[in-house]
Design a protein around this motif. Structure first.
Motif, PDB file in Angstrom:
ATOM      1  N   UNK A  91       0.800  -1.213   0.000  1.00 51.12           N
ATOM      2  CA  UNK A  91       0.000   0.000   0.000  1.00 51.12           C
ATOM      3  C   UNK A  91       0.848   1.286   0.000  1.00 51.12           C
ATOM      4  N   UNK A  92       0.292   2.316  -0.616  1.00 49.73           N
ATOM      5  CA  UNK A  92       0.845   3.665  -0.544  1.00 49.73           C
ATOM      6  C   UNK A  92      -0.142   4.517   0.229  1.00 49.73           C
ATOM      7  N   UNK A  93       0.393   5.440   0.990  1.00 49.84           N
ATOM      8  CA  UNK A  93      -0.486   6.308   1.773  1.00 49.84           C
ATOM      9  C   UNK A  93      -0.475   7.701   1.179  1.00 49.84           C
ATOM     10  N   UNK A  94      -1.674   8.157   0.872  1.00 54.89           N
ATOM     11  CA  UNK A  94      -1.793   9.462   0.239  1.00 54.89           C
ATOM     12  C   UNK A  94      -2.538  10.421   1.141  1.00 54.89           C
ATOM     13  N   UNK A  95      -1.954  11.572   1.321  1.00 49.83           N
ATOM     14  CA  UNK A  95      -2.571  12.625   2.112  1.00 49.83           C
ATOM     15  C   UNK A  95      -3.222  13.615   1.153  1.00 49.83           C
ATOM     16  N   UNK A 106       2.784   9.801   1.447  1.00 50.95           N
ATOM     17  CA  UNK A 106       3.394   9.825   2.775  1.00 50.95           C
ATOM     18  C   UNK A 106       4.131   8.504   2.972  1.00 50.95           C
ATOM     19  N   UNK A 107       5.380   8.595   3.356  1.00 50.93           N
ATOM     20  CA  UNK A 107       6.135   7.367   3.604  1.00 50.93           C
ATOM     21  C   UNK A 107       5.502   6.612   4.771  1.00 50.93           C
ATOM     22  N   UNK A 108       5.487   5.266   4.676  1.00 52.62           N
ATOM     23  CA  UNK A 108       4.817   4.465   5.716  1.00 52.62           C
ATOM     24  C   UNK A 108       5.287   4.812   7.124  1.00 52.62           C
TER      25      UNK A 108
END
Ligand code: ZN
Length: 120
Positions: A57-61, A74-76
């Motif tokens: 997964x990638x985390x997007x703000x 956003x880096x994990x």
């Protein structure tokens, strides 16, 4: 409670909100979402016809500021920090809202008090 006492009580509540605001740490508006992506590499696992396994997964703000919407990855390892900042921003918004509500009520009571003085 007479009008002066009510004003005093609301001003005390306002002071509590101001004190609370001073304790808030880093903040930022936005929300975090989890994403899985497909890449352009031929024959990659993310495009496997039977069992595609997408990247992530990638985390997007994402957030809107001054009418402009922005998003960034956003880096994990920073996810927890960003979550805390978002939660702090929500607290800030809630407290500001409460302050404005109190301020409007106080303003009205002060006008009422002034009118009472004039008519008495
Ligand atoms: Zn891929």
């Amino acid at each position: 409670m007479n009008i002066e006492q009510r004003i005093q009580s609301l001003e005390d509540k306002t002071q509590q909100i101001k004190n609370h605001l001073l304790t808030l740490g880093d903040m930022r508006p936005g929300s975090l979402s989890r994403q899985y992506n497909v890449c352009g590499k031929p024959g990659c696992r993310c495009k496997d016809p039977n069992h595609p396994k997408r990247h992530g997964p990638y985390y997007q703000l994402s957030y809107v500021h001054r009418g402009k919407s922005t998003s960034q990855f956003i880096r994990p390892e920073l996810r927890a920090t960003v979550r805390t900042q978002i939660a702090t921003f929500k607290k800030f918004r809630k407290l500001s809202d409460q302050w404005v509500n109190l301020a409007l009520t106080i303003a009205k009571l002060k006008l009422d008090a002034a009118k009472q003085k004039l008519s008495s």
